[in-house]
Design a protein around this motif. Sequence first.
Motif, PDB file in Angstrom:
ATOM      1  N   CYS A 194       0.848  -1.179   0.000  1.00  0.00           N
ATOM      2  CA  CYS A 194       0.000   0.000   0.000  1.00  0.00           C
ATOM      3  C   CYS A 194       0.892   1.240   0.000  1.00  0.00           C
ATOM      4  O   CYS A 194       1.914   1.278   0.671  1.00  0.00           O
ATOM      5  CB  CYS A 194      -0.880  -0.004   1.226  1.00  0.00           C
ATOM      6  N   THR A 195       0.479   2.229  -0.727  1.00  0.00           N
ATOM      7  CA  THR A 195       1.231   3.470  -0.838  1.00  0.00           C
ATOM      8  C   THR A 195       0.363   4.626  -0.368  1.00  0.00           C
ATOM      9  O   THR A 195      -0.811   4.693  -0.719  1.00  0.00           O
ATOM     10  CB  THR A 195       1.650   3.711  -2.299  1.00  0.00           C
ATOM     11  N   VAL A 196       0.931   5.541   0.422  1.00  0.00           N
ATOM     12  CA  VAL A 196       0.192   6.699   0.900  1.00  0.00           C
ATOM     13  C   VAL A 196       0.003   7.668  -0.270  1.00  0.00           C
ATOM     14  O   VAL A 196       0.963   8.115  -0.878  1.00  0.00           O
ATOM     15  CB  VAL A 196       0.932   7.387   2.065  1.00  0.00           C
ATOM     16  N   THR A 197      -1.259   7.973  -0.593  1.00  0.00           N
ATOM     17  CA  THR A 197      -1.559   8.853  -1.719  1.00  0.00           C
ATOM     18  C   THR A 197      -2.046  10.226  -1.288  1.00  0.00           C
ATOM     19  O   THR A 197      -2.007  11.161  -2.084  1.00  0.00           O
ATOM     20  CB  THR A 197      -2.622   8.221  -2.632  1.00  0.00           C
ATOM     21  N   ILE A 251      -4.694   5.527   1.273  1.00  0.00           N
ATOM     22  CA  ILE A 251      -3.719   4.600   0.711  1.00  0.00           C
ATOM     23  C   ILE A 251      -4.276   4.012  -0.577  1.00  0.00           C
ATOM     24  O   ILE A 251      -5.485   3.895  -0.755  1.00  0.00           O
ATOM     25  CB  ILE A 251      -3.335   3.480   1.693  1.00  0.00           C
ATOM     26  N   GLY A 252      -3.387   3.663  -1.482  1.00  0.00           N
ATOM     27  CA  GLY A 252      -3.763   3.040  -2.739  1.00  0.00           C
ATOM     28  C   GLY A 252      -3.089   1.691  -2.860  1.00  0.00           C
ATOM     29  O   GLY A 252      -1.946   1.515  -2.429  1.00  0.00           O
ATOM     30  N   PHE A 253      -3.799   0.735  -3.435  1.00  0.00           N
ATOM     31  CA  PHE A 253      -3.211  -0.591  -3.621  1.00  0.00           C
ATOM     32  C   PHE A 253      -3.792  -1.231  -4.867  1.00  0.00           C
ATOM     33  O   PHE A 253      -4.833  -0.810  -5.373  1.00  0.00           O
ATOM     34  CB  PHE A 253      -3.437  -1.479  -2.394  1.00  0.00           C
ATOM     35  N   GLY A 254      -3.121  -2.223  -5.376  1.00  0.00           N
ATOM     36  CA  GLY A 254      -3.557  -2.924  -6.582  1.00  0.00           C
ATOM     37  C   GLY A 254      -3.127  -2.179  -7.833  1.00  0.00           C
ATOM     38  O   GLY A 254      -3.591  -1.086  -8.098  1.00  0.00           O
ATOM     39  N   ASP A 255      -2.220  -2.756  -8.599  1.00  0.00           N
ATOM     40  CA  ASP A 255      -1.749  -2.110  -9.820  1.00  0.00           C
ATOM     41  C   ASP A 255      -2.808  -2.184 -10.913  1.00  0.00           C
ATOM     42  O   ASP A 255      -3.598  -3.134 -10.974  1.00  0.00           O
ATOM     43  CB  ASP A 255      -0.459  -2.776 -10.317  1.00  0.00           C
ATOM     44  N   VAL A 256      -2.816  -1.175 -11.777  1.00  0.00           N
ATOM     45  CA  VAL A 256      -3.755  -1.117 -12.890  1.00  0.00           C
ATOM     46  C   VAL A 256      -3.089  -0.306 -14.004  1.00  0.00           C
ATOM     47  O   VAL A 256      -2.197   0.503 -13.750  1.00  0.00           O
ATOM     48  CB  VAL A 256      -5.099  -0.489 -12.447  1.00  0.00           C
ATOM     49  N   LYS A 257      -3.504  -0.551 -15.253  1.00  0.00           N
ATOM     50  CA  LYS A 257      -2.998   0.253 -16.356  1.00  0.00           C
ATOM     51  C   LYS A 257      -3.447   1.694 -16.167  1.00  0.00           C
ATOM     52  O   LYS A 257      -4.578   1.953 -15.761  1.00  0.00           O
ATOM     53  CB  LYS A 257      -3.564  -0.239 -17.691  1.00  0.00           C
ATOM     54  N   GLU A 258      -2.588   2.628 -16.480  1.00  0.00           N
ATOM     55  CA  GLU A 258      -2.932   4.038 -16.325  1.00  0.00           C
ATOM     56  C   GLU A 258      -4.079   4.434 -17.253  1.00  0.00           C
ATOM     57  O   GLU A 258      -4.880   5.313 -16.933  1.00  0.00           O
ATOM     58  CB  GLU A 258      -1.711   4.920 -16.583  1.00  0.00           C
ATOM     59  N   SER A 270       2.407   5.606  -8.754  1.00  0.00           N
ATOM     60  CA  SER A 270       1.962   4.978  -9.997  1.00  0.00           C
ATOM     61  C   SER A 270       0.472   4.637  -9.897  1.00  0.00           C
ATOM     62  O   SER A 270      -0.129   4.741  -8.834  1.00  0.00           O
ATOM     63  CB  SER A 270       2.780   3.718 -10.270  1.00  0.00           C
ATOM     64  N   ALA A 271      -0.123   4.205 -10.992  1.00  0.00           N
ATOM     65  CA  ALA A 271      -1.565   3.947 -11.052  1.00  0.00           C
ATOM     66  C   ALA A 271      -1.954   2.854 -10.064  1.00  0.00           C
ATOM     67  O   ALA A 271      -1.333   1.792 -10.010  1.00  0.00           O
ATOM     68  CB  ALA A 271      -1.948   3.549 -12.465  1.00  0.00           C
ATOM     69  N   ARG A 272      -3.013   3.114  -9.294  1.00  0.00           N
ATOM     70  CA  ARG A 272      -3.534   2.171  -8.310  1.00  0.00           C
ATOM     71  C   ARG A 272      -5.014   1.935  -8.572  1.00  0.00           C
ATOM     72  O   ARG A 272      -5.749   2.851  -8.900  1.00  0.00           O
ATOM     73  CB  ARG A 272      -3.369   2.713  -6.886  1.00  0.00           C
ATOM     74  N   ARG A 273      -5.450   0.694  -8.420  1.00  0.00           N
ATOM     75  CA  ARG A 273      -6.843   0.339  -8.682  1.00  0.00           C
ATOM     76  C   ARG A 273      -7.759   0.811  -7.554  1.00  0.00           C
ATOM     77  O   ARG A 273      -8.844   1.307  -7.788  1.00  0.00           O
ATOM     78  CB  ARG A 273      -6.978  -1.166  -8.846  1.00  0.00           C
TER      79      ARG A 273
END
Length: 101
Positions: free
Chosen positions: A1-4, A19-26, A43-46
Amino acid sequence: CTVTQIKTVESDSYAAIQIGFGDVKESRLTNPQRGHLAKAGVSARRYLTELRVADTSGYELGQVIDVSLFEAGQLVDVSGVSKGKGFAGGMKRHNFKGQGA
């Protein structure tokens, strides 16, 4: 998880971190979502979710939060929400076959 995002009592009337988590295409994000994550340098988070905290001073934008915060054997309180399948009759619930039609 990344603090957004970091929300403070002065600016938002409550203290929380997003927080953001889960990668997704931009390309699958909307322009406002892209701008929000670009402002944080992430980076992009789902998924984005907020966690209320008592003090936000220990967090900074882009900080990665992972399991290294916990020690071996430490207890963690976790809760979840089930899918919810409503009322199911006995045949559906217990997989009874019934008679041939």
